[in-house]
Design an enzyme around this catalytic site. Structure first.
Site, PDB file in Angstrom:
ATOM      1  N   CYS A 101     -13.245  45.349   5.471  1.00 49.41           N
ATOM      2  CA  CYS A 101     -14.264  45.794   4.511  1.00 49.41           C
ATOM      3  C   CYS A 101     -15.528  44.939   4.537  1.00 49.41           C
ATOM      4  O   CYS A 101     -16.515  45.297   3.894  1.00 49.41           O
ATOM      5  CB  CYS A 101     -13.688  45.789   3.098  1.00 49.41           C
ATOM      6  SG  CYS A 101     -12.111  46.634   2.959  1.00 49.41           S
ATOM      7  N   GLU A 161     -13.073  39.069  -8.663  1.00 46.98           N
ATOM      8  CA  GLU A 161     -14.517  39.084  -8.417  1.00 46.98           C
ATOM      9  C   GLU A 161     -15.281  38.681  -9.670  1.00 46.98           C
ATOM     10  O   GLU A 161     -16.277  37.942  -9.597  1.00 46.98           O
ATOM     11  CB  GLU A 161     -14.979  40.450  -7.922  1.00 46.98           C
ATOM     12  CG  GLU A 161     -16.457  40.464  -7.540  1.00 46.98           C
ATOM     13  CD  GLU A 161     -16.899  41.716  -6.798  1.00 46.98           C
ATOM     14  OE1 GLU A 161     -18.036  41.715  -6.267  1.00 46.98           O
ATOM     15  OE2 GLU A 161     -16.131  42.694  -6.740  1.00 46.98           O
ATOM     16  N   HIS A 170     -14.945  54.057  -0.809  1.00 52.67           N
ATOM     17  CA  HIS A 170     -14.814  52.802  -0.087  1.00 52.67           C
ATOM     18  C   HIS A 170     -14.693  53.127   1.395  1.00 52.67           C
ATOM     19  O   HIS A 170     -13.633  53.513   1.885  1.00 52.67           O
ATOM     20  CB  HIS A 170     -13.594  52.026  -0.575  1.00 52.67           C
ATOM     21  CG  HIS A 170     -13.535  50.614  -0.055  1.00 52.67           C
ATOM     22  ND1 HIS A 170     -14.447  50.115   0.858  1.00 52.67           N
ATOM     23  CD2 HIS A 170     -12.683  49.583  -0.315  1.00 52.67           C
ATOM     24  CE1 HIS A 170     -14.148  48.856   1.133  1.00 52.67           C
ATOM     25  NE2 HIS A 170     -13.091  48.515   0.424  1.00 52.67           N
ATOM     26  N   HIS A 197     -18.431  44.127  -4.894  1.00 55.93           N
ATOM     27  CA  HIS A 197     -17.428  44.749  -4.027  1.00 55.93           C
ATOM     28  C   HIS A 197     -16.682  45.815  -4.829  1.00 55.93           C
ATOM     29  O   HIS A 197     -16.489  46.930  -4.357  1.00 55.93           O
ATOM     30  CB  HIS A 197     -16.474  43.687  -3.484  1.00 55.93           C
ATOM     31  CG  HIS A 197     -15.481  44.215  -2.507  1.00 55.93           C
ATOM     32  ND1 HIS A 197     -15.860  44.896  -1.366  1.00 55.93           N
ATOM     33  CD2 HIS A 197     -14.121  44.189  -2.496  1.00 55.93           C
ATOM     34  CE1 HIS A 197     -14.778  45.265  -0.692  1.00 55.93           C
ATOM     35  NE2 HIS A 197     -13.712  44.849  -1.359  1.00 55.93           N
ATOM     36  N   PHE A 207      -9.641  42.474   3.299  1.00 54.59           N
ATOM     37  CA  PHE A 207      -8.295  42.048   3.655  1.00 54.59           C
ATOM     38  C   PHE A 207      -8.394  40.985   4.760  1.00 54.59           C
ATOM     39  O   PHE A 207      -9.271  41.043   5.626  1.00 54.59           O
ATOM     40  CB  PHE A 207      -7.475  43.229   4.169  1.00 54.59           C
ATOM     41  CG  PHE A 207      -6.948  44.142   3.079  1.00 54.59           C
ATOM     42  CD1 PHE A 207      -7.109  43.839   1.742  1.00 54.59           C
ATOM     43  CD2 PHE A 207      -6.276  45.314   3.413  1.00 54.59           C
ATOM     44  CE1 PHE A 207      -6.620  44.668   0.741  1.00 54.59           C
ATOM     45  CE2 PHE A 207      -5.775  46.151   2.427  1.00 54.59           C
ATOM     46  CZ  PHE A 207      -5.947  45.834   1.093  1.00 54.59           C
ATOM     47  N   LYS A 255     -19.023  52.218  -5.442  1.00 57.17           N
ATOM     48  CA  LYS A 255     -17.958  52.860  -4.654  1.00 57.17           C
ATOM     49  C   LYS A 255     -17.461  54.178  -5.258  1.00 57.17           C
ATOM     50  O   LYS A 255     -17.025  55.050  -4.498  1.00 57.17           O
ATOM     51  CB  LYS A 255     -16.809  51.884  -4.436  1.00 57.17           C
ATOM     52  CG  LYS A 255     -17.123  50.824  -3.371  1.00 57.17           C
ATOM     53  CD  LYS A 255     -15.930  49.923  -3.098  1.00 57.17           C
ATOM     54  CE  LYS A 255     -16.204  49.030  -1.880  1.00 57.17           C
ATOM     55  NZ  LYS A 255     -17.247  48.025  -2.141  1.00 57.17           N
TER      56      LYS A 255
END
Length: 406
Positions: A165, A308, A334, A297, A393, A329
């Site tokens: 990502c 976050e 996403h 994010h 990730f 998003k």
């Protein structure tokens, strides 16, 4: 010139997402809170459980690709070619004139040619059809970068960043650093992803991180993310190079930070994202209180939004209370490796418009997400500087700092 004497500006942007086929479409949807998420039933997946995604249902590449290009490109590369074309056109450049040795191409992708892979595997194991002769060339993660380089004659460095990502954000950051270092004068940078295939979709289903109905970042009762597809590409240039050819800068890419959690493969830390933001601000020469907007994010998963928020609090302190922080998003989905580039287009548009886009689908405060998510409705807000976060990730964190051009 020393590294920081070379200012890097954005002169063109292109995007294709579920919110529309241009940057204007994307920004209008983000500003007005109009989601591109819709119902999706994948072929060859009768047991599909999650039925929503931010997909592009009527994409037709025949209008801008020739027969040979159609044969040699996967959907994700086609997205990138179109987005790059839009970026060049907005930058005032002739798309038929080769860009030459001083222009690079860095296009990130988390997965690469997922559609070609899925079709090939189904043909090999199930239908016993003939394997596409161009399979390898179409599935490789660098195919988008290579195709953009060939299509527009960019003979400088061409590479793909594949950092899940964070891919799109890191690609823009690497382009910034290459131009600062004097390796090139300009670059087409961004990300592209087309991952909505049965096998890939199922892999995300079993992780149990996908929202069955709606993505609600930073909201109470949030229960997951929504997948998307698309591409965004930016034309970035050294300032004097851009001005010498009469270009109009849209914004300045001022700083980049990237760190690794070096911890859990899937579960984020607080220190990693915080250090990424701090590095981007330091690189840009910005104090935290100078930032007027954060494109988070903001996946809408329970733990990621909390971590976050905690990282933002660590970096911005009390300034966070008055700082608009939204996740877009729920608008464009996403899109993994393309997400950071798509969100950079929105961040730059927010600066230029003086508007903080909303976090839609927000229901009520979560006491563990102590920030201002710009709930559901856009807000006029002066923004001279902003940051955009991408946390992936593998514990990969990336942040870009962008300023209004002055």
């Amino acid at each position: 010139m020393t590294q920081h004497n070379r200012r890097i500006v954005v002169t063109g942007m292109g995007a294709i997402t579920a919110a529309g086929k241009t940057c204007d479409d994307l920004w209008e949807a983000a500003r007005e809170g109009r989601s591109g998420v819709s119902q999706l039933q994948l072929e060859r997946f009768p047991t599909q459980r999650i039925k929503c995604a931010a997909h592009i249902p009527d994409f037709d590449p025949t209008g801008f690709l020739n027969a040979q290009e159609l044969k040699t490109t996967d959907r994700f590369a086609q997205f990138a070619i179109l987005a790059a074309r839009q970026a060049l056109e907005q930058a005032g450049l002739d798309i038929d004139e080769p860009r030459g040795l001083r222009t690079g191409v860095i296009i990130g992708s988390g997965i690469g040619g997922a559609n070609t892979n899925d079709d090939g595997h189904y043909g090999f194991y199930v239908s016993k059809g003939r394997t596409d002769l161009m399979t390898i060339a179409k599935v490789m993660p660098n195919a988008a970068a290579s195709q953009v380089s060939m299509r527009y004659g960019a003979r400088g460095p061409s590479l793909a960043i594949s950092s899940a990502c964070a891919s799109g954000t890191q690609s823009i950051g690497y382009g910034l650093q290459m131009i600062r270092a004097g390796i090139i004068d300009a670059a087409l940078v961004g990300g592209s992803e087309a991952l909505l295939t049965p096998a890939t979709f199922r892999a995300w289903e079993v992780l149990r991180v996908m929202a069955p109905e709606a993505c609600r970042p930073f909201s109470a009762k949030r229960n997951g993310m929504v997948l998307g597809e698309g591409s965004a590409v930016l034309m970035i240039e050294e300032l004097e190079h851009a001005l010498a050819r009469g270009a109009t800068p849209l914004a300045e890419i001022a700083g980049y930070g990237s760190t690794s959690d070096a911890s859990d493969l899937l579960r984020p830390t607080v220190e990693g994202p915080a250090s990424s933001m701090e590095a981007a601000l330091a690189d840009a020469g910005l104090a935290p209180e100078e930032v007027g907007y954060v494109n988070a994010h903001g996946t809408g998963t329970v733990l990621n939004d909390i971590s976050e928020t905690q990282a933002l609090r660590q970096v911005f302190g009390d300034h966070l209370d008055a700082l608009p922080v939204s996740s877009t998003k729920p608008i464009h989905g996403h899109a993994l490796g393309a997400a950071g580039a798509i969100e950079m287009v929105i961040t730059i548009s927010a600066i230029r418009a003086g508007v903080a886009p909303p976090t839609i689908n927000w229901l009520e405060p979560d006491p563990k997400c102590t920030l201002d998510p710009v709930p559901n409705t856009a807000r006029p807000h002066p923004i001279n500087a902003a940051i955009s976060n991408s946390f992936a990730f593998g514990g990969i964190n990336a942040t870009l700092a962008v300023k209004a051009y002055a």
